[in-house]
Design a protein around this motif. Sequence first.
Motif, PDB file in Angstrom:
ATOM      1  N   CYS B 217       0.830  -1.200   0.000  1.00 28.56           N
ATOM      2  CA  CYS B 217       0.000   0.000   0.000  1.00 28.56           C
ATOM      3  C   CYS B 217       0.871   1.260   0.000  1.00 28.56           C
ATOM      4  O   CYS B 217       0.492   2.296  -0.508  1.00 28.56           O
ATOM      5  N   TRP B 218       2.053   1.130   0.598  1.00 30.52           N
ATOM      6  CA  TRP B 218       2.915   2.303   0.698  1.00 30.52           C
ATOM      7  C   TRP B 218       4.345   1.825   0.972  1.00 30.52           C
ATOM      8  O   TRP B 218       4.570   0.779   1.550  1.00 30.52           O
ATOM      9  N   GLU B 229       0.765  11.087   2.224  1.00 27.90           N
ATOM     10  CA  GLU B 229      -0.632  11.349   1.860  1.00 27.90           C
ATOM     11  C   GLU B 229      -1.268  10.048   1.389  1.00 27.90           C
ATOM     12  O   GLU B 229      -1.495   9.851   0.207  1.00 27.90           O
ATOM     13  N   ASN B 230      -1.510   9.152   2.326  1.00 27.80           N
ATOM     14  CA  ASN B 230      -2.103   7.876   1.936  1.00 27.80           C
ATOM     15  C   ASN B 230      -3.135   7.553   2.990  1.00 27.80           C
ATOM     16  O   ASN B 230      -2.812   7.380   4.159  1.00 27.80           O
ATOM     17  N   ARG B 231      -4.406   7.529   2.564  1.00 22.09           N
ATOM     18  CA  ARG B 231      -5.470   7.434   3.555  1.00 22.09           C
ATOM     19  C   ARG B 231      -5.391   6.177   4.408  1.00 22.09           C
ATOM     20  O   ARG B 231      -5.510   6.236   5.631  1.00 22.09           O
ATOM     21  N   ILE B 232      -5.158   5.040   3.744  1.00 23.80           N
ATOM     22  CA  ILE B 232      -5.132   3.780   4.508  1.00 23.80           C
ATOM     23  C   ILE B 232      -3.966   3.785   5.486  1.00 23.80           C
ATOM     24  O   ILE B 232      -4.089   3.387   6.636  1.00 23.80           O
ATOM     25  N   ASN B 234      -2.525   6.419   6.766  1.00 18.52           N
ATOM     26  CA  ASN B 234      -2.835   7.368   7.835  1.00 18.52           C
ATOM     27  C   ASN B 234      -3.781   6.773   8.863  1.00 18.52           C
ATOM     28  O   ASN B 234      -3.604   6.947  10.066  1.00 18.52           O
ATOM     29  N   ASP B 235      -4.784   6.013   8.377  1.00 24.43           N
ATOM     30  CA  ASP B 235      -5.698   5.353   9.313  1.00 24.43           C
ATOM     31  C   ASP B 235      -4.922   4.425  10.232  1.00 24.43           C
ATOM     32  O   ASP B 235      -5.209   4.328  11.422  1.00 24.43           O
ATOM     33  N   LYS B 247       1.216  14.592  14.594  1.00 20.85           N
ATOM     34  CA  LYS B 247       0.909  15.119  13.277  1.00 20.85           C
ATOM     35  C   LYS B 247       0.367  16.548  13.412  1.00 20.85           C
ATOM     36  O   LYS B 247       0.741  17.439  12.664  1.00 20.85           O
TER      37      LYS B 247
END
Lengths: 246, 258
Positions: B217-218, B229-232, B234-235, B247
């Motif tokens: 994913c990253w 900037e990666n939503r998953i 960051n979650d 943050k």
Amino acid sequence: MKFLFHIGRYFWMLGKVFARPEKHKMYVRQLFHEIDALGINSIGIVVIISIFIGGILTIQLAYNLVNPLYPKTLIGLGTRDTLILEFSSTIIGLILAGKIGSNITSEIGSMKVTEQIDSLEIMGVNSVGYLILPKIIAVVFMMPFLVILSIFFGLTGGLIVGPAVGVVTVPEYIEGIRFLFVPYYVTFTLIKSIFFGFLIASVPAYFGYFVQGGALEVGKASTRAVVNTNILILLFDLILTRLLLT
Amino acid sequence: MIEVRNIIKSFDGNTVLKDISAGFEPGRTNLIIGRSGSGKTVLLKCILGLYDPDSGFISYDGRDFTAMKNRERKRLRQEVGMVFQGGALFDSLTVEENVRFPLDMFTNMSFREKLKRVEFCLEHVNISKANHLYPSEISGGMQKRVAIARAIALNPKYLFCDEPNSGLDPETATLIDNLIHDLTTEFNMTTIINTHDMNSVIEIGESVLFIHKGEKCWEGSKHDILTAENRILNDFIFANKLYAQMKQTQKTSPDTPV
Ligand SMILES: Nc1ncnc2c1ncn2[C@@H]1O[C@H](COP(=O)(O)OP(=O)(O)O)[C@@H](O)[C@H]1O
Ligand SMILES: [Mg+2]
């Protein structure tokens, strides 16, 4: 289907058991440990059970010999032959399947679920061979010895209990156990014991090695291992008796 | 360097790894992170050959692992040290015997040489006076350290750690993380560490691979993970309140060091 799957995987395991060891010295060290842990440690239970059963057999045989015309020597003879033919290999086999078998399944099974077996594999050790081969050799090697021990203490049990409860005298009993002795019966029981020893080590090892899950599954696997080993022992008893005693 | 390309692995139709590719460099700590159940352990076990991937390619310093026969893999594994999630020390052996085990099995060293090597490894993980204790007699943190000592006994080129600090208190966890990091630099090993612990990432995440539900994913490092900037991702990171606060402060004063 499931049955064939287990048979296939069992023989796959045996194939790996007899692969060439990485280092003989390590296997030998393990072998001595297993002879002690599995064999020597079972002497006590074999002795106690055999003495009791020998005594019980003697009382039962005396009870059944209601006709006064039958010589009392038949009591010793009957005790001896029952011990040699059936009790000292089969019943001891069943009992050791419980003691040694559950020990093997839980040891290998807990090594499996705590990744100790993976750990051996990662090091490049043949985990099946290293863990299981010494157990099989140890039990197969110790079984005939335990069977002889069981016969001896079974006869001793009869010797103690029979005269003590007054169903037979010491000289009658001694004469009985020497009367019409068939050495082949001993050969027969020792052959059986080797087969049983192999089952008692390899079947529970199989159940332990393929455990999946956690401590609960290890417990369940132990139970299943003992039940299946017992059934196989009786099956082989039937087959070997048919083949060797006719 | 260890390279994996397009690894796919499924169990009974349930695809656990979906086309994972990554490279792991020597001399630094490579982290694989993700929620529990995301496939980290399965990936590691594929790299080690404990599971065979359905398809894909794995190589160790250019040596094609996927094409190797069992015997070659066994030989390669002697260059690999592994620390399992629970330590996986052999319960029937003492601390000393555990660390000595790979030496007993694979070397022809004399007993005295082996003891010296055991001492060397135990010293490197800061364990002393525990040689004759059994794994059940020492704490979880010590078990992990002994497991690390055993993993480095044969001087491996590759070190794998599956959640090396799970079940440990934060202080001990950080100690273990730094220990693995220091050993990696000292012996220039190619180290791969599975973790779901953000503290480890911030501590030793020189290279980070984030896996989510079996997918890559990253990819990055501890320096850019908090600003990614990666939503998953960051979650995952900011499920931990502390990092969410970090943050916030970073946003207000962008040059706060991490
Ligand atoms: N031997 C196996 N058989 C079937 N499914 C498995 C097996 N090992 C792992 N899985 C499944 O693969 C997924 C990923 O597991 P895992 O790699 O252990 O996760 P984690 O990231 O926590 O290490 C989980 O859904 C798990 O149920
Ligand atoms: Mg895991």
